[in-house]
Design a protein around this motif. Structure first.
Motif, PDB file in Angstrom:
ATOM      1  N   LEU A 113     -48.366 -76.854 -32.984  1.00 45.56           N
ATOM      2  CA  LEU A 113     -47.585 -76.021 -32.086  1.00 45.56           C
ATOM      3  C   LEU A 113     -46.752 -75.000 -32.855  1.00 45.56           C
ATOM      4  N   ARG A 114     -46.677 -73.794 -32.338  1.00 45.29           N
ATOM      5  CA  ARG A 114     -45.769 -72.782 -32.853  1.00 45.29           C
ATOM      6  C   ARG A 114     -44.597 -72.677 -31.877  1.00 45.29           C
ATOM      7  N   VAL A 115     -43.396 -73.006 -32.371  1.00 48.47           N
ATOM      8  CA  VAL A 115     -42.184 -72.965 -31.560  1.00 48.47           C
ATOM      9  C   VAL A 115     -41.461 -71.667 -31.877  1.00 48.47           C
ATOM     10  N   THR A 116     -41.324 -70.809 -30.905  1.00 45.00           N
ATOM     11  CA  THR A 116     -40.598 -69.557 -31.086  1.00 45.00           C
ATOM     12  C   THR A 116     -39.485 -69.492 -30.054  1.00 45.00           C
ATOM     13  N   GLY A 117     -38.469 -68.722 -30.370  1.00 45.19           N
ATOM     14  CA  GLY A 117     -37.378 -68.643 -29.415  1.00 45.19           C
ATOM     15  C   GLY A 117     -36.326 -67.640 -29.798  1.00 45.19           C
ATOM     16  N   ARG A 118     -35.325 -67.587 -28.973  1.00 41.79           N
ATOM     17  CA  ARG A 118     -34.194 -66.697 -29.167  1.00 41.79           C
ATOM     18  C   ARG A 118     -32.923 -67.465 -28.808  1.00 41.79           C
ATOM     19  N   VAL A 119     -31.890 -67.301 -29.619  1.00 36.93           N
ATOM     20  CA  VAL A 119     -30.593 -67.932 -29.379  1.00 36.93           C
ATOM     21  C   VAL A 119     -29.636 -66.869 -28.859  1.00 36.93           C
ATOM     22  N   ARG A 154     -22.689 -64.151 -21.831  1.00 36.65           N
ATOM     23  CA  ARG A 154     -23.091 -62.745 -21.771  1.00 36.65           C
ATOM     24  C   ARG A 154     -24.566 -62.534 -22.027  1.00 36.65           C
ATOM     25  N   GLY A 155     -25.238 -63.533 -22.580  1.00 39.35           N
ATOM     26  CA  GLY A 155     -26.643 -63.374 -22.894  1.00 39.35           C
ATOM     27  C   GLY A 155     -26.913 -62.529 -24.121  1.00 39.35           C
ATOM     28  N   THR A 156     -25.881 -62.235 -24.921  1.00 41.84           N
ATOM     29  CA  THR A 156     -26.078 -61.427 -26.115  1.00 41.84           C
ATOM     30  C   THR A 156     -26.665 -62.281 -27.231  1.00 41.84           C
ATOM     31  N   PRO A 157     -27.513 -61.696 -28.106  1.00 42.30           N
ATOM     32  CA  PRO A 157     -28.146 -62.478 -29.174  1.00 42.30           C
ATOM     33  C   PRO A 157     -27.106 -63.046 -30.143  1.00 42.30           C
ATOM     34  N   VAL A 158     -27.393 -64.213 -30.669  1.00 43.02           N
ATOM     35  CA  VAL A 158     -26.559 -64.851 -31.688  1.00 43.02           C
ATOM     36  C   VAL A 158     -27.320 -64.777 -33.005  1.00 43.02           C
ATOM     37  N   ALA A 159     -26.939 -63.845 -33.862  1.00 43.15           N
ATOM     38  CA  ALA A 159     -27.584 -63.697 -35.161  1.00 43.15           C
ATOM     39  C   ALA A 159     -27.080 -64.767 -36.120  1.00 43.15           C
ATOM     40  N   GLN A 160     -27.955 -65.157 -37.064  1.00 44.49           N
ATOM     41  CA  GLN A 160     -27.645 -66.124 -38.115  1.00 44.49           C
ATOM     42  C   GLN A 160     -27.240 -67.489 -37.570  1.00 44.49           C
ATOM     43  N   ALA A 161     -27.742 -67.837 -36.383  1.00 42.82           N
ATOM     44  CA  ALA A 161     -27.618 -69.208 -35.911  1.00 42.82           C
ATOM     45  C   ALA A 161     -28.578 -70.084 -36.714  1.00 42.82           C
ATOM     46  N   GLY A 164     -18.595 -70.599 -34.134  1.00 41.65           N
ATOM     47  CA  GLY A 164     -17.915 -70.278 -32.894  1.00 41.65           C
ATOM     48  C   GLY A 164     -18.607 -70.772 -31.640  1.00 41.65           C
ATOM     49  N   TYR A 165     -19.699 -71.572 -31.805  1.00 40.39           N
ATOM     50  CA  TYR A 165     -20.450 -72.071 -30.652  1.00 40.39           C
ATOM     51  C   TYR A 165     -20.641 -73.581 -30.779  1.00 40.39           C
ATOM     52  N   ARG A 166     -20.817 -74.223 -29.647  1.00 40.83           N
ATOM     53  CA  ARG A 166     -21.074 -75.660 -29.655  1.00 40.83           C
ATOM     54  C   ARG A 166     -22.504 -75.936 -30.126  1.00 40.83           C
ATOM     55  N   THR A 167     -22.632 -76.908 -31.003  1.00 38.79           N
ATOM     56  CA  THR A 167     -23.941 -77.281 -31.533  1.00 38.79           C
ATOM     57  C   THR A 167     -24.744 -78.020 -30.475  1.00 38.79           C
ATOM     58  N   ARG A 168     -26.046 -77.716 -30.387  1.00 39.39           N
ATOM     59  CA  ARG A 168     -26.955 -78.390 -29.470  1.00 39.39           C
ATOM     60  C   ARG A 168     -27.913 -79.253 -30.287  1.00 39.39           C
ATOM     61  N   THR A 169     -28.056 -80.509 -29.909  1.00 35.76           N
ATOM     62  CA  THR A 169     -28.998 -81.420 -30.547  1.00 35.76           C
ATOM     63  C   THR A 169     -29.862 -82.054 -29.472  1.00 35.76           C
ATOM     64  N   ARG A 228     -29.322 -71.107 -25.012  1.00 29.26           N
ATOM     65  CA  ARG A 228     -28.035 -70.518 -24.653  1.00 29.26           C
ATOM     66  C   ARG A 228     -26.913 -71.417 -25.174  1.00 29.26           C
ATOM     67  N   LEU A 229     -26.135 -70.894 -26.125  1.00 31.87           N
ATOM     68  CA  LEU A 229     -25.072 -71.669 -26.749  1.00 31.87           C
ATOM     69  C   LEU A 229     -23.739 -71.403 -26.054  1.00 31.87           C
ATOM     70  N   ASP A 230     -23.012 -72.475 -25.795  1.00 30.65           N
ATOM     71  CA  ASP A 230     -21.661 -72.368 -25.245  1.00 30.65           C
ATOM     72  C   ASP A 230     -20.674 -72.083 -26.369  1.00 30.65           C
ATOM     73  N   LEU A 231     -19.614 -71.352 -26.038  1.00 29.06           N
ATOM     74  CA  LEU A 231     -18.553 -71.091 -27.005  1.00 29.06           C
ATOM     75  C   LEU A 231     -17.841 -72.379 -27.366  1.00 29.06           C
ATOM     76  N   ASP A 232     -17.444 -72.479 -28.631  1.00 27.32           N
ATOM     77  CA  ASP A 232     -16.763 -73.667 -29.127  1.00 27.32           C
ATOM     78  C   ASP A 232     -15.323 -73.303 -29.464  1.00 27.32           C
ATOM     79  N   PRO A 233     -14.320 -73.856 -28.746  1.00 25.10           N
ATOM     80  CA  PRO A 233     -12.935 -73.531 -29.072  1.00 25.10           C
ATOM     81  C   PRO A 233     -12.488 -74.133 -30.399  1.00 25.10           C
ATOM     82  N   LEU A 234     -13.274 -75.045 -30.954  1.00 31.22           N
ATOM     83  CA  LEU A 234     -12.921 -75.657 -32.231  1.00 31.22           C
ATOM     84  C   LEU A 234     -14.138 -75.604 -33.145  1.00 31.22           C
TER      85      LEU A 234
END
Length: 810
Positions: free
Chosen positions: A28-34, A39-46, A103-108, A129-135
């Protein structure tokens, strides 16, 4: 985290799928965008990591920004559009996918739990889609234009999205005050300034979209940061001297206000943000907004703000001359092509604000009974150009990373600004006491190269700045001068398995040339000064366990004396003092050490930072004593102001910062934040002037999809570690008369316990998402004193403040 599935067999799951990822199967080839969830804006260097694969390096390939790979993990970074791609052979059922970004919550996600894990679709496309992380638990050692490098934890905070909406205040400093290590120096709501780890003024670098603001905010306590936080998309805070690559004077830290005035890349739809709010303590009314309009390969962004406040209300009554009226307008045009992107923007700001002069019938020490109003204008032009020859175009006009995982990515980023700033200080009767003018330019050119393997990221940059500073008027004590500076800096990131090393070096040359060399009885030896230094930083981050991150930053920073510290000779209304410069001052040189530990597991996130910053030739103003009488030396003209002379000696700051976040049942979370700093003269360990007391916050939050509520207890410690007053006489009690008061830095301040309340609602009106926040600061209207304010003996801080803010993103 929402994932869009393009496999025909799974397409029907798309409509309701939330927080899920599709299957991983043989070949499988897994491709995606973070992207950002709000806002739906891209997150570079995630960072995208597949953990527990148990296969060799040659069976796993990651695309995007090349990362690292070993027998149990593979890691890749997203490109400029948030894109990534991974190919792998059959994975064990215990393998997991982990996506994280600053600045975003990690997803596992466990791969075995995903729908279709045992099937064989041809390909899967993910939109994460990553949620903002206050910490944020994954820090950054240094940020330079166009380059964000991981290498340590605990030195950087990012505040944006809903977190920024919930913290809106009148000034940038007030918005940041809840962050560990950050306090404020109050001089009215407009002129409130940030204090980071006990350092303020010219030792804290204020930036706007990565470049200097061009105002004179850091030169005096009565000068405002001329950036309205309502117009910001994001606030970035770098604590301590780890921000050395931003500028030579970042001994205390860096505050970067990100507006994104230049919209890089084509806009798919018409988007924007509208914010409005009111505050009761200042009767503040503010509205701000911007819109981005798609124009083919171009995008146009336009926006502005309008703010008006009245005098500040305190528990003891109104504080006169603290009102504010300000507005700004700006527009920018940008584009993104196959290998290039760039654009330009302009912004004009104007405002008028008062400087406190009296309270409760008492004139503040050394102040003018009639008060002072400050009028400012700032016009800014900015440009940005990016060239990434290794990228290819996309059908939608964007760009993605090279297709080969072994290919290097090279990019060049150039940014520049030109600024005209004017400020007039009006005395009673409407005449100009002081008028400032400044023309300033600054810019950076950065070459960045990313490649697989150990030598992951290299960046080399050039920085230049020039400013022509003028001052004139009836009560000016500042000399006009020209400041010129140039710097060469380089940065290298090395990855060694779970360890990341970042090294940086910077070479500065600075010249300060006075335009008025007239000498006085108190100021001698006025002349051009040249300064230079080699500075640098080393950051280490290691993850001995997935939940644990350890870091260390070792930094050597440098700050030349400011124009005012060298050449001042006159009254300074905001300081209530007659200040004399010292043309013989040497540059400050700071050696900083940060030790950091962060733990993040199910339900628990914790972070501890300990720091030590030793400053050679620390500059401070010392009260002068008449050698004949032993009495405080008064200004030669009015005999009203105490005379302060700039001098220097070695000093040190030690302290710590802590964050704890506990996720509790029933959508509850408990957060504790604390910070403490001790400033001392190195020779005898005696106290430095104006060091903030320890502070801490304990907040209980309930957060559900449609609403949230927080109760916060804030403790401000007593500060009785103050410098001994040498032969000045007087005391700290205003009942004895204002003229008998000691300067504020020699007076202790009692502690306080404040209560804050916040309730917010996540709205969706006609398909337009938004946030409504209703908050009460200092809920019980407790009187308290700001230890850093020179008029603290006379006037308390603001009382109960009801804030109502609305944010909409159509």
């Amino acid at each position: 985290m929402t994932l869009l599935l393009t496999s025909p067999a799974l397409a029907t799951l798309h409509a309701g799928l939330h927080a899920q990822v599709t299957s991983v199967t043989p070949g499988l080839r897994v491709t995606g965008r973070v992207v950002e969830v709000e806002r739906g804006t891209p997150v570079a260097q995630a960072t995208v990591v597949l953990v527990g694969l148990g296969v060799s390096d040659d069976r796993i390939r990651g695309e995007g920004t090349p990362g690292r790979s070993d027998s149990s993990t593979t890691e890749t970074l997203t490109g400029t559009d948030g894109d990534f791609a991974v190919e792998l052979v059959p994975a064990p059922r215990e393998a997991t996918l982990r996506i994280s970004a600053l600045g975003y919550r990690t997803r596992t996600v466990s791969l075995a739990d995903l729908p279709g894990f045992d099937s064989s679709p041809a390909a899967v496309v993910l939109t994460v889609r990553l949620d903002l992380d206050p910490l944020p638990m994954d820090g950054v050692m240094a940020v330079v234009p166009g380059t964000r490098i991981r290498g340590g934890a605990g030195t950087v905070s990012v505040l944006d999205g809903e977190g920024l909406a919930r913290r809106q205040r009148t000034s940038v400093a007030a918005v940041l005050e809840g962050e560990a290590g950050v306090t404020t120096r109050f001089n009215g709501p407009a002129a409130t300034q940030p204090v980071i780890r006990g350092l303020s003024g010219d030792r804290v670098l204020i930036l706007e979209d990565g470049l200097r603001t061009g105002d004179i905010a850091t030169t005096a306590p009565d000068h405002a940061i001329t950036v309205d936080p309502m117009t910001a998309e994001r606030l970035e805070l770098i604590r301590g001297p780890a921000g050395v690559l931003y500028g030579s004077n970042a001994l205390g830290g860096v505050v970067n206000v990100v507006r994104e005035d230049i919209p890089l890349g084509p806009a798919e739809d018409l988007t924007g943000t509208l914010r409005t709010g009111v505050e009761s303590a200042t009767a503040s009314r503010v509205v701000a907004g911007h819109g981005v309009i798609p124009l083919g390969p171009f995008a146009l962004r336009a926006g502005g703000s309008l703010r008006k406040t009245d005098d500040t209300r305190t528990p003891g009554g109104p504080l006169p001359f603290t009102d504010l009226s300000a507005h700004d307008l700006g527009a920018g045009l940008g584009w993104r092509g196959d290998a290039t992107a760039g654009g330009a923007a302009v912004r004009h700001l104007r405002g008028t604000y008062g400087v406190p002069s009296s309270f409760g019938g008492l004139t503040l020490p050394g102040a003018h009974d009639g008060g002072v109003y400050v009028d400012y204008t700032r016009t800014v032009g900015r440009g940005r150009f990016e060239w990434s020859p290794g990228e290819r175009g996309r059908a939608d006009g964007g760009a993605v990373a090279p297709t080969s995982p072994s290919a290097a990515r090279t990019s060049v980023v150039a940014i520049a600004s030109a600024i005209r700033f004017e400020q007039s200080e009006f005395e009673k009767g409407g005449f100009v006491g002081t008028r400032f003018g400044q023309l300033a330019t600054s810019g950076d050119v950065v070459l960045r190269r990313e490649r697989p393997g150990r030598w992951a990221v290299t960046a080399v940059g050039l920085h230049g700045q020039w400013r022509d500073f003028r001052a004139e008027g009836s009560f000016t004590g500042t000399r006009p001068a020209v400041h010129q500076g140039a710097a060469l800096y380089a940065l290298q990131e090395v990855r060694l398995g779970p360890t990341a090393l970042v090294g940086a070096a910077r070479l500065d040359r600075i010249r300060v040339s006075p335009l008025d060399s007239t000498e006085t009885r108190l100021l001698r030896g006025v002349r051009t000064r040249d300064f230079g230094a080699l500075t640098g930083a080393l950051g280490v981050r290691v993850r001995p366990r997935p939940q644990l991150s350890l870091g260390m930053n070792l930094t050597r920073a440098f700050r030349p004396p400011a124009i005012e510290e060298l050449f001042s000779a006159g009254p300074h209304l905001a300081s209530y003092a007659y200040e004399i410069g010292n043309p013989d001052l040497e540059p400050e040189v700071g050696t900083g050490l940060d030790l950091m530990a962060a733990w993040s597991s199910q339900g628990v996130s914790a972070e501890l930072t300990l720091f030590r910053n030793a400053l050679r030739n620390f500059i401070a103003y010392f009260p002068s004593v008449d050698p004949d009488t032993g009495e405080p030396l008064r200004d030669p003209r009015l005999r009203r102001y105490n005379v302060y002379q700039a001098d220097q000696a070695d000093a040190r700051f030690v302290g710590g910062e802590a964050n704890l976040l506990l996720t509790l049942p029933t959508a509850l979370a408990l957060r504790a934040v604390g910070s403490w700093v001790r400033g001392s003269w190195a020779a005898d360990d005696s106290p430095l002037p104006a060091v903030p007391p320890a502070r801490g916050r304990l907040a209980l939050t309930r957060d559900v999809p449609r609403w949230f509520a927080t109760v916060t207890l804030e403790g401000i410690g007593r500060q009785d570690r103050v410098a001994e007053a040498p032969a000045l006489g007087g005391g700290c009690d205003p009942a004895a008369g204002v003229d008998a008061l000691l300067p504020a830095e020699f007076c202790p301040t009692p502690g306080a316990l404040l209560t804050h309340l916040e309730v917010g609602f996540r709205l969706d009106v006609g398909g337009v998402p938004g946030t409504l926040v209703v908050a009460a600061d200092n809920l019980f209207d407790r009187p308290w004193r700001d230890h850093l304010w020179r008029a603290k003996q006379v006037a308390p801080q603001p009382g109960r403040n009801i804030r109502i803010f609305v944010t909409a993103r159509p």
